[in-house]
Design a protein around this motif. Structure first.
Motif, PDB file in Angstrom:
ATOM      1  N   GLU A   1      -2.421   2.776   6.038  1.00 52.53           N
ATOM      2  CA  GLU A   1      -2.994   1.808   5.089  1.00 52.53           C
ATOM      3  C   GLU A   1      -2.476   0.399   5.339  1.00 52.53           C
ATOM      4  OE1 GLU A   1      -3.166   2.601   0.744  1.00 52.53           O
ATOM      5  OE2 GLU A   1      -2.413   4.537   1.392  1.00 52.53           O
TER       6      GLU A   1
ATOM      7  N   GLU B   1      -4.522  -0.760   8.184  1.00 50.95           N
ATOM      8  CA  GLU B   1      -5.900  -1.070   7.749  1.00 50.95           C
ATOM      9  C   GLU B   1      -5.929  -2.480   7.160  1.00 50.95           C
ATOM     10  OE1 GLU B   1      -8.738   0.738   7.990  1.00 50.95           O
ATOM     11  OE2 GLU B   1      -7.601   2.314   8.982  1.00 50.95           O
TER      12      GLU B   1
ATOM     13  N   HIS C   1      -9.332  -7.254  -0.890  1.00 50.15           N
ATOM     14  CA  HIS C   1      -8.739  -5.972  -0.531  1.00 50.15           C
ATOM     15  C   HIS C   1      -8.009  -5.470  -1.767  1.00 50.15           C
ATOM     16  CE1 HIS C   1      -7.611  -2.895   2.275  1.00 50.15           C
ATOM     17  NE2 HIS C   1      -6.318  -3.147   2.237  1.00 50.15           N
TER      18      HIS C   1
ATOM     19  N   GLY D   1      -0.689   0.718  -4.829  1.00 53.09           N
ATOM     20  CA  GLY D   1       0.190  -0.104  -3.995  1.00 53.09           C
ATOM     21  C   GLY D   1       1.170  -0.965  -4.775  1.00 53.09           C
TER      22      GLY D   1
ATOM     23  N   SER E   1      -5.533  -1.882  -3.709  1.00 59.84           N
ATOM     24  CA  SER E   1      -4.975  -0.536  -3.709  1.00 59.84           C
ATOM     25  C   SER E   1      -4.592  -0.198  -5.141  1.00 59.84           C
ATOM     26  CB  SER E   1      -3.727  -0.484  -2.821  1.00 59.84           C
ATOM     27  OG  SER E   1      -2.997   0.695  -3.058  1.00 59.84           O
TER      28      SER E   1
ATOM     29  N   SER F   1       0.864  -1.181   0.000  1.00 56.21           N
ATOM     30  CA  SER F   1       0.000   0.000   0.000  1.00 56.21           C
ATOM     31  C   SER F   1       0.900   1.231   0.000  1.00 56.21           C
ATOM     32  CB  SER F   1      -0.931  -0.056   1.207  1.00 56.21           C
ATOM     33  OG  SER F   1      -0.165  -0.189   2.402  1.00 56.21           O
ATOM     34  N   ASN F   2       0.397   2.341   0.533  1.00 56.88           N
ATOM     35  CA  ASN F   2       1.113   3.611   0.346  1.00 56.88           C
ATOM     36  C   ASN F   2       1.450   4.368   1.612  1.00 56.88           C
ATOM     37  OD1 ASN F   2       0.542   3.461  -2.665  1.00 56.88           O
ATOM     38  ND2 ASN F   2      -1.483   3.385  -1.748  1.00 56.88           N
ATOM     39  N   SER F   3       1.148   3.792   2.766  1.00 56.93           N
ATOM     40  CA  SER F   3       1.417   4.505   4.017  1.00 56.93           C
ATOM     41  C   SER F   3       1.299   3.530   5.177  1.00 56.93           C
ATOM     42  CB  SER F   3       0.395   5.627   4.221  1.00 56.93           C
ATOM     43  OG  SER F   3      -0.883   5.071   4.459  1.00 56.93           O
TER      44      SER F   3
ATOM     45  N   THR G   1      -6.339   6.836   9.762  1.00 59.43           N
ATOM     46  CA  THR G   1      -7.550   6.399   9.061  1.00 59.43           C
ATOM     47  C   THR G   1      -8.449   5.685  10.079  1.00 59.43           C
ATOM     48  OG1 THR G   1      -6.398   4.384   8.445  1.00 59.43           O
ATOM     49  CG2 THR G   1      -6.407   6.164   6.824  1.00 59.43           C
TER      50      THR G   1
END
Ligand SMILES: *Cc1c(COP(=O)(O)O)cnc(C)c1O
Length: 387
Positions: free
Chosen positions: A100, A103, A271, A276, A273, A95-97, A135
């Protein structure tokens, strides 16, 4: 100064930075600052690292920045291969962070629990003074009233335990717990190492209750503590581990590493992204990971960390605002008898960038490869800021 057209959720320090090199940042007036924040643990290899520059230019040469996960590209597959061969994990989700990555970890835990056990095992147990992101899911597992209250209601079935309460874990982790999420060293919450043995005890209680153990190594993973993974210090392996901050050396990337039994519960469509694991960030992350995992590099982190620990202990021993020093490797916190902001402001005047970790703790978090001379100079400036 005119207010920039940015939402007012940050309170940035005054300098406007225009250039960086190693542990140094330069502002528009040409003034240079030593960076002991590493962009909150992101710039593990410092600014303008040749490793990162070469990886970016190499990736750009072939022209692949993004394709989406509709298609295969090799850097993400190579990075996943590297991460699984250097950890407990068998599969990776990108993912990007950090938020995330967490999550995904929380969703995967519930997905796994439902596949393994049917309904009824949905609980998440998290620790007091932990931080997992902003988030909704990550925030729901974050024990920070000021971050939570304006956005309630949050995710249900999340339970907090006090890391210092020896019996709390056994009471809270039950057959209705899907997962326990924990930072092996609590960073944002005040640089608090877990009590010795707690991670191993959580591992054991999770096994007995049939729950998963998630290690959030977004800040402390990848060399920050002097080991490749922070959980190594306790000799236990999690079922899921999340990474982000230093992973791509400054480009945004998160990763959720899972064991085979968790991976087996995940099906296409569960799931996703858009960005991602794209080929550019993955190529950079692979170069960063290979650099940090070199035993000589990690030995260098431990050597620098020992030097920081010794100098901070000396600062604490002197009369002054330092109450306690905590940490590992190149992440240390100084608990002060006054607001952290007083010292970070003073440090800025001395040409040193520091960040807080809660109201009265300052964080010392230089790049992992900081030149020894720069490290000493920064510690001199810290001493000056504390005087
Ligand atoms: C910073 C941090 C996060 C959140 O990462 P973002 O990239 O800001 O979403 C999560 N967990 C830990 C331990 C962190 O330090």
């Amino acid at each position: 100064m005119a207010r920039p057209a940015l939402v007012g959720v940050y309170r940035p320090a005054a300098p406007l930075f225009v250039a960086g090199s190693g542990a140094w940042l330069t502002d528009e007036a040409g003034r240079r600052y030593l960076d002991f924040t590493s962009g909150i643990g992101v710039n593990a290899l410092g600014h303008a690292s040749p490793v990162i520059r070469d990886a970016i230019s190499g990736a750009l040469e072939c022209g692949l920045v993004h394709t989406s996960n509709l298609f295969r590209t090799s850097p993400g597959e190579a990075l996943a291969e590297w991460l699984t061969s250097h950890s407990f994990a068998d599969a990776v989700f990108f993912s990007n962070s950090g938020a995330e990555a967490n999550e995904a970890a929380l969703k995967f835990a519930r997905r796994w629990a439902r596949a393994a056990d049917g309904e009824g095992r949905t609980g998440i147990v998290a620790l007091r003074s932990g931080f997992h992101g902003r988030t909704y899911g990550a925030l729901s597992a974050t024990d920070r009233p000021a971050y939570r209250a304006p956005f309630a209601p949050l995710l249900p079935d999340v339970h907090f335990i006090d890391p210092l309460d020896g019996d709390a874990a056994r009471r809270a982790i039950t057959r209705s717990t899907a997962a326990v999420i924990v930072e092996p060293l609590q960073a944002e919450g005040g640089v608090r190492p877990l009590p010795a043995g707690l991670l191993a005890r959580l591992r054991q209680i999770c096994d007995e209750a049939g729950a998963l153990l998630i290690c959030d190594e977004v800040q402390v993973g990848l060399g920050r503590t002097g080991a490749l993974w922070a959980h190594e210090a306790e000799g236990v392996s999690p079922d899921i581990m999340t990474l982000a901050k230093p992973l791509a050396g400054g480009l945004p990337m998160g990763a959720t590493l899972v064991s085979a039994r968790v991976a087996a519960a995940l099906q296409p469509g569960d799931h996703g992204s858009t960005f991602g694991g794209g080929p550019l960030v993955a190529a950079v992350a692979l170069a960063v990971c290979r650099t940090i995992a070199d035993p000589t590099f990690l030995e260098g982190v431990r050597r620098r960390g020992a030097r920081v620990a010794a100098r901070l202990a000396a600062m604490r021993a002197r009369p002054g605002p330092v109450r306690e020093v905590r940490g590992a490797g190149l992440l240390h916190g100084l608990e002060l008898d006054r607001p952290a902001a007083e010292v970070t402001t003073r440090a800025l005047e001395c040409g040193l960038l520091l960040c807080g970790a809660g109201p009265d703790v300052i964080r010392v978090m230089p790049p992992l490869n900081i030149e020894p001379g720069d490290l000493e100079l920064g510690l001199d400036r810290l001493e000056e800021a504390l005087a």
